[in-house]
Design a protein around this motif. Structure first.
Motif, PDB file in Angstrom:
ATOM      1  N   SER A 189      14.943  60.189  44.871  1.00  0.00           N
ATOM      2  CA  SER A 189      13.844  61.164  44.941  1.00  0.00           C
ATOM      3  C   SER A 189      14.261  62.550  44.459  1.00  0.00           C
ATOM      4  N   VAL A 190      15.556  62.821  44.457  1.00  0.00           N
ATOM      5  CA  VAL A 190      16.051  64.121  43.974  1.00  0.00           C
ATOM      6  C   VAL A 190      17.037  63.937  42.821  1.00  0.00           C
ATOM      7  N   ALA A 191      16.974  62.776  42.180  1.00  0.00           N
ATOM      8  CA  ALA A 191      17.948  62.459  41.131  1.00  0.00           C
ATOM      9  C   ALA A 191      17.886  63.441  39.967  1.00  0.00           C
ATOM     10  N   GLY A 192      16.694  63.913  39.639  1.00  0.00           N
ATOM     11  CA  GLY A 192      16.577  64.859  38.521  1.00  0.00           C
ATOM     12  C   GLY A 192      17.366  66.129  38.757  1.00  0.00           C
ATOM     13  N   GLU A 193      17.256  66.674  39.969  1.00  0.00           N
ATOM     14  CA  GLU A 193      17.996  67.893  40.308  1.00  0.00           C
ATOM     15  C   GLU A 193      19.501  67.630  40.371  1.00  0.00           C
ATOM     16  N   ILE A 194      19.888  66.461  40.903  1.00  0.00           N
ATOM     17  CA  ILE A 194      21.312  66.132  40.982  1.00  0.00           C
ATOM     18  C   ILE A 194      21.902  66.013  39.580  1.00  0.00           C
ATOM     19  N   GLU A 195      21.192  65.306  38.713  1.00  0.00           N
ATOM     20  CA  GLU A 195      21.704  65.071  37.365  1.00  0.00           C
ATOM     21  C   GLU A 195      21.902  66.374  36.614  1.00  0.00           C
ATOM     22  N   ALA A 196      21.029  67.327  36.844  1.00  0.00           N
ATOM     23  CA  ALA A 196      21.144  68.609  36.153  1.00  0.00           C
ATOM     24  C   ALA A 196      22.394  69.363  36.568  1.00  0.00           C
ATOM     25  N   ASN A 197      22.856  69.120  37.788  1.00  0.00           N
ATOM     26  CA  ASN A 197      24.022  69.846  38.303  1.00  0.00           C
ATOM     27  C   ASN A 197      25.324  69.056  38.213  1.00  0.00           C
ATOM     28  N   ASN A 198      25.233  67.726  38.380  1.00  0.00           N
ATOM     29  CA  ASN A 198      26.453  66.915  38.340  1.00  0.00           C
ATOM     30  C   ASN A 198      26.077  65.480  38.012  1.00  0.00           C
ATOM     31  N   ALA A 199      25.897  65.207  36.740  1.00  0.00           N
ATOM     32  CA  ALA A 199      25.480  63.882  36.294  1.00  0.00           C
ATOM     33  C   ALA A 199      26.513  62.817  36.641  1.00  0.00           C
ATOM     34  N   ALA A 200      27.795  63.192  36.607  1.00  0.00           N
ATOM     35  CA  ALA A 200      28.857  62.219  36.903  1.00  0.00           C
ATOM     36  C   ALA A 200      28.791  61.768  38.353  1.00  0.00           C
ATOM     37  N   ALA A 201      28.530  62.692  39.264  1.00  0.00           N
ATOM     38  CA  ALA A 201      28.424  62.337  40.675  1.00  0.00           C
ATOM     39  C   ALA A 201      27.242  61.405  40.906  1.00  0.00           C
ATOM     40  N   LEU A 202      26.117  61.705  40.264  1.00  0.00           N
ATOM     41  CA  LEU A 202      24.947  60.834  40.393  1.00  0.00           C
ATOM     42  C   LEU A 202      25.253  59.438  39.864  1.00  0.00           C
ATOM     43  N   SER A 203      25.935  59.368  38.734  1.00  0.00           N
ATOM     44  CA  SER A 203      26.297  58.072  38.158  1.00  0.00           C
ATOM     45  C   SER A 203      27.186  57.274  39.105  1.00  0.00           C
ATOM     46  N   ASP A 204      28.137  57.947  39.740  1.00  0.00           N
ATOM     47  CA  ASP A 204      29.033  57.258  40.677  1.00  0.00           C
ATOM     48  C   ASP A 204      28.258  56.761  41.903  1.00  0.00           C
ATOM     49  N   MET A 205      27.337  57.585  42.400  1.00  0.00           N
ATOM     50  CA  MET A 205      26.538  57.154  43.544  1.00  0.00           C
ATOM     51  C   MET A 205      25.665  55.961  43.180  1.00  0.00           C
ATOM     52  N   ARG A 206      25.053  56.022  42.009  1.00  0.00           N
ATOM     53  CA  ARG A 206      24.195  54.921  41.575  1.00  0.00           C
ATOM     54  C   ARG A 206      24.988  53.619  41.421  1.00  0.00           C
ATOM     55  N   ALA A 207      26.200  53.727  40.928  1.00  0.00           N
ATOM     56  CA  ALA A 207      27.037  52.533  40.783  1.00  0.00           C
ATOM     57  C   ALA A 207      27.329  51.914  42.150  1.00  0.00           C
ATOM     58  N   GLY A 208      27.611  52.749  43.134  1.00  0.00           N
ATOM     59  CA  GLY A 208      27.858  52.246  44.477  1.00  0.00           C
ATOM     60  C   GLY A 208      26.632  51.596  45.085  1.00  0.00           C
ATOM     61  N   PHE A 209      25.490  52.255  44.929  1.00  0.00           N
ATOM     62  CA  PHE A 209      24.251  51.677  45.469  1.00  0.00           C
ATOM     63  C   PHE A 209      23.904  50.375  44.765  1.00  0.00           C
ATOM     64  N   ALA A 210      24.141  50.299  43.467  1.00  0.00           N
ATOM     65  CA  ALA A 210      23.864  49.067  42.731  1.00  0.00           C
ATOM     66  C   ALA A 210      24.679  47.909  43.283  1.00  0.00           C
ATOM     67  N   GLN A 211      25.944  48.187  43.604  1.00  0.00           N
ATOM     68  CA  GLN A 211      26.796  47.145  44.170  1.00  0.00           C
ATOM     69  C   GLN A 211      26.280  46.702  45.537  1.00  0.00           C
ATOM     70  N   LEU A 212      25.894  47.658  46.356  1.00  0.00           N
ATOM     71  CA  LEU A 212      25.384  47.309  47.683  1.00  0.00           C
ATOM     72  C   LEU A 212      24.075  46.532  47.576  1.00  0.00           C
ATOM     73  N   LYS A 213      23.170  46.998  46.732  1.00  0.00           N
ATOM     74  CA  LYS A 213      21.871  46.337  46.620  1.00  0.00           C
ATOM     75  C   LYS A 213      22.009  44.922  46.069  1.00  0.00           C
ATOM     76  N   GLN A 214      22.971  44.706  45.200  1.00  0.00           N
ATOM     77  CA  GLN A 214      23.208  43.366  44.693  1.00  0.00           C
ATOM     78  C   GLN A 214      23.683  42.439  45.807  1.00  0.00           C
ATOM     79  N   SER A 215      24.500  42.977  46.715  1.00  0.00           N
ATOM     80  CA  SER A 215      25.032  42.175  47.814  1.00  0.00           C
ATOM     81  C   SER A 215      24.009  41.976  48.928  1.00  0.00           C
TER      82      SER A 215
END
Length: 247
Positions: A189-215
């Motif tokens: 819900s706040v990904a746009g603001e996060i990406e503008a400030n730290n896209a790498a951090a958002l990418s790392d969080m998304r990767a973690g959530f993707a792993q959890l959601k797959q499991s």
């Protein structure tokens, strides 16, 4: 005398086993972490309610009413009493009645009344969000903080669900899944603001959530655990580490 002693020993053993098997998962998430700021603690409880409603709604849509019912009951039984005195602070109308009415609707398998009962709870939760947002100078950062504090409850719920590599308490699995999905929604819900400030951090969080959601892909708990509890905890910790770069 010896027979009586044997009876009481056996009874004590049964009570101990029953306690271990009791569905205590809701209490795990509902236990507030120590020393959280008031706004974060309240936001976390609202997120936990939403996590339960996400799972309950998914089960209700499949007409699995009996499995859905605990997820509509827990917000009243385990959470609302803790935040009862706080709802006024956040200009939120009391909604314990709406929660109870929703739980009754689900218990009655009343598909016709369900959308209306669900919407009343959603309206109250939206008011809680508005009350929180009015107090925040940096809403995106606050959402991330609350999402991470919410997510940190998932490993304990999952640990309570798993024994010897098997899902022995499906409700714990489902609760963990609801927490993960809700925390992910909050970040997005706040990904746009996060990406503008730290896209790498958002990418790392998304990767973690993707792993959890797959499991935790299915609302129906698998018989065998896809991940052990330490793997879930490790992934949550990596998401938390990435989030710390923007908090």
């Amino acid at each position: 005398m010896k027979a009586r002693t044997g009876f009481w020993l056996a009874l004590g053993a049964l009570i101990a086993i029953a306690a271990m098997l009791a569905p205590v998962t809701a209490q795990v998430a509902a236990t507030p972490p120590a020393a959280l700021p008031q706004d974060v603690a309240f936001g976390r409880f609202i997120a936990l309610i939403r996590g339960h409603l996400l799972i309950g709604d998914e089960l209700a849509s499949q007409r699995q009413w009996d499995a859905a019912h605990p997820h509509f009951s827990f917000p009243t039984e385990e959470i609302y009493g803790i935040i009862r005195e706080d709802v006024r602070t956040y200009k939120t109308p009391p909604f314990d009645g709406a929660l109870k009415a929703l739980a009754r609707t689900v218990k009655a398998h009343n598909a016709k009344q369900y959308p209306k009962a669900r919407q009343k709870v959603e309206d109250a939760l939206a008011a809680a969000d508005a009350g929180l947002k009015a107090r925040q100078a940096n809403w995106p950062r606050f959402v991330v903080v609350v999402a991470i504090e919410t997510l940190k409850a998932a490993p304990d719920e999952y640990d309570d669900a798993v024994a010897n590599g098997r899902i022995v308490r499906p409700i714990g699995y489902r609760t963990a899944r609801g927490i993960i999905l809700q925390a992910d929604r909050m970040i997005e819900s706040v990904a746009g603001e996060i990406e503008a400030n730290n896209a790498a951090a958002l990418s790392d969080m998304r990767a973690g959530f993707a792993q959890l959601k797959q499991s935790f892909a299915s609302v129906i708990a698998p018989k065998q655990a896809v991940l052990d509890d330490s793997a879930v905890l490790g992934t949550v910790s990596r998401i938390e580490l990435a989030a710390a770069k923007i908090m």
